[in-house]
Scaffold this active site. Structure first.
Site, short mmCIF file in Angstrom:
data_model
loop_
_atom_site.label_atom_id
_atom_site.label_comp_id
_atom_site.label_asym_id
_atom_site.label_seq_id
_atom_site.Cartn_x
_atom_site.Cartn_y
_atom_site.Cartn_z
N GLY A 326 0.82 -1.20 0.00
CA GLY A 326 0.00 0.00 0.00
C GLY A 326 0.86 1.25 0.00
CB SER A 327 0.04 4.68 1.07
OG SER A 327 -1.08 4.75 0.21
CB THR A 328 4.10 1.42 3.76
OG1 THR A 328 4.04 0.24 2.95
CG2 THR A 328 3.00 1.37 4.81
CE LYS A 330 0.19 6.57 -2.00
NZ LYS A 330 -1.07 7.17 -1.52
#
Length: 623
Positions: A326-328, A330
């Site tokens: 997921g967004s980890t 980014k």
């Protein structure tokens, strides 16, 4: 009247006497020849047999090494126990003997089945008819006493004292420590018979398996004299066994227990690592299981219960769990954009709530339905704007993005000292062609840019990547072994940690500052996605929330709220963090399965970890 012929009778008698003498002589020659054969030619053979009938060499299994945490708290030790054994060579009727044994000692059908299986395959199991074959482990004091009274009725059956493995903290750190179990047929084919003579158990999982050679020790032996009835007379010679080395792990058991408690009703994983050394401070796969159940063979009913548990307590999520990050990821994608010169920190992208590729009608949604408006890199990370990273990943391209994330260990084994580590998946054009024999599409690049699609990571990989950010590219190898120690000499052996050539040295300090400041604003900024957990923190830290979808939402379908979904369809919640931000002492990766949102569920777990380690405070569990 018949007249006797004395001459004829004398001659017949003489002939018979000569024949008898010749036969006696021949028999004497044969006897002398046989005596020569036995006494001279085969002296050594029969002398050895005679000695073996009188002298027995009994293997003495070594004491297995103990396992401690970093502060000397015992995680695995040995406790005295008794087992019922049988030597086939000394028992005339094994079936009758075992049947009578069951009248005085409770022996389950499973125990009998295992014993009979061993007996049928002695040779294949590297056993012999003069070996002690175990029938039942962990006899109670009452059972030992009952057998002692009836000992004379069971020649060839023995009660042997031995040391049994014990895990005093039961399910705590169960997926790290692992357990020992009875040696099975497959293991007997690979284990050295002499190294394991007299041993009944071997490491099956976790540290117990990975460091089996360190923990096992060296077998000793006792040469004893026995009479014709097999009774002990005296000890002739003794070579004591050498105990296995004691192992000290890097984990902090207090922190470990606090993190396990923090999960409450949820399942998931947490890895906490010391950025300066790579030492694992806590490593939780929740739920765990009582390690003691497996030491002497778990019942089929209990094992079935564990297997069918929906929370999967036997599954090691730390090294075998593979999740979309997921967004980890980014911050890593943002750093890649700076590294390749694709963006500048203040470049802005307008977020209307969705993103569209040129000449494509498909809308790639942002988690914020109405959009974020104008967003730069800092706000893109702090507010986790999907549209910003759709645009950035499209500019980067999958190959550059994949190469850069690979430098942080994504899609690679970390080399942790545990068996069975998975690699995860770091997708690229080459990967998709090789694995699926399909071309790569631009839409897949966009999805990969927000940590979805084909991308899969283990919790351990996320913790390692977070430590690399905290260290500004300085690589440390994650490891659980602090050292192992000879219990007699106290000589310590430190782990060999190869870190050569793995530092990320070509990223500028300015770019590191930009990313770390954005992660700081995730928890301390006014609009950061995890600002709630940073509000009252007595220390400054950096973090990043993440949400991994469990199922997809159709283009024309409205996404449901978390509470409206069935539990198993809710998103996984993720969070990474390190603290303090200036001189990091701990880096953390959290995955809460079906937790919904990273900020609401995973981030509070991370805060509990940080508070416990940095402040020594306990903050309970997540709801």
């Amino acid at each position: 009247m018949e007249i006797k012929d004395n001459f004829k009778e004398k001659r017949l008698f003489s002939n018979r006497t000569i024949v008898a003498a010749i036969m006696v002589f021949l028999m004497l020659i044969i006897l002398i020849a046989q005596m020569f054969n036995l006494q001279i030619l085969q002296y050594e053979k029969y002398r050895t047999r005679s000695v073996n009938n009188r002298l027995k060499i009994e293997p003495q299994p070594p004491r297995r090494g103990l396992i401690y945490d970093r502060d000397g708290v015992i995680l695995a030790d040995n406790t005295p126990s008794f087992q019922l054994t049988l030597i086939p060579e000394e028992v005339k009727n094994i079936n009758d003997t075992t049947l009578r044994l069951r009248n005085i000692i409770e022996i389950s059908d499973e125990e009998m089945e295992r014993f009979e299986k061993l007996m049928k395959n002695l040779w294949r199991n590297n056993l012999h008819r003069f070996d002690h074959i175990p029938i039942k482990f962990q006899l109670t004091d009452n059972e030992v006493a009952r057998f002692a009274i009836n000992r004379h009725l069971f020649p060839g059956v023995y009660v042997k004292a031995h040391i049994a493995r014990r895990y005093p903290l039961k399910e705590v750190a169960s997926h790290i420590i692992g357990y020992v179990g009875r040696i099975n047929e497959i293991e007997l084919k690979t284990l050295d018979y002499f190294d394991y003579a007299g041993s009944t158990h071997v490491g099956k999982t976790g540290i117990e398996k990975y460091y089996e050679d360190v923990l096992h020790g060296t077998v000793g032996e006792i040469k004893v004299e026995k009479n014709v009835s097999g009774r002990y007379i005296r000890t002739i010679e003794e070579t004591p066994p050498k105990p296995g080395n004691d192992i000290y792990l890097t984990i902090n058991s207090t922190l470990q227990m606090e993190v396990e408690k923090a999960f409450g009703k949820y399942s998931g994983a947490v890895v906490a690592i010391e950025p300066s050394s790579g030492e694992i401070l806590a490593m939780v796969s929740q739920p765990g299981y009582d390690l003691n159940l497996f030491v002497n063979g778990i019942s089929s009913e209990k094992y079935k219960e564990l297997q069918q548990d929906k929370m999967q307590p036997l599954f090691n999520r730390l090294t075998r769990g593979q999740y979309p990050p997921g967004s980890t990821t980014k911050p890593l994608v943002g750093l890649a954009g700076l590294y390749y010169g694709v963006i500048k920190p203040d470049d802005e992208v307008f977020c209307p709530g969705h993103y569209m590729l040129p000449n494509v009608s498909h809308k790639y949604r942002c988690w914020k339905k109405w959009g974020h408006g104008k967003v730069d890199l800092n706000h893109g990370i702090a507010q986790s704007c999907d549209v910003y990273f759709y645009d950035l990943s499209y500019k980067l391209g999958i190959d550059r993005m994949s190469t850069f994330l690979g430098r942080f260990g994504i899609g690679q084994k970390t080399g942790i000292d545990l068996p069975g580590e998975k690699t995860g998946i770091l997708p690229s054009r080459e990967w998709k062609k090789r694995v699926k024999n399909e071309p790569w599409f631009h839409g897949e690049t966009l999805i990969s840019g927000i940590g979805q699609g084909f991308t899969l990571t283990t919790p351990l990989q996320l913790a390692q990547a977070t430590a690399l950010i905290a260290n500004r590219g300085k690589y440390v190898k994650p490891h659980l072994l602090k050292y192992h120690e000879d219990p007699a000499t106290k000589n310590k052996v430190m782990p060999d940690l190869d870190t050569e050539g793995k530092d990320i040295e070509d990223v500028s300090n300015q770019d590191w500052n930009t990313i770390i400041q954005a992660m700081h604003d995730v928890v301390h900024g006014k609009r950061g996605t995890a600002r709630k957990i940073g509000k009252d923190a007595p220390f400054t830290f950096a973090g990043k929330t993440g949400t991994a979808q469990v199922f997809g939402v159709k283009q024309d379908e409205e996404a449901k709220k978390t509470e409206e979904l069935a539990f198993e369809l809710r998103d996984h919640a993720l969070f990474i963090a390190f603290a303090p931000i200036d001189k990091p002492k701990i880096a953390v990766a959290v995955i809460v399965e079906h937790g919904g949102g990273g900020s609401s569920v995973a981030a509070p777990v991370a805060r509990i970890v940080l508070d416990q380690y940095l402040l020594g405070e306990s903050n309970g569990t997540i709801e």
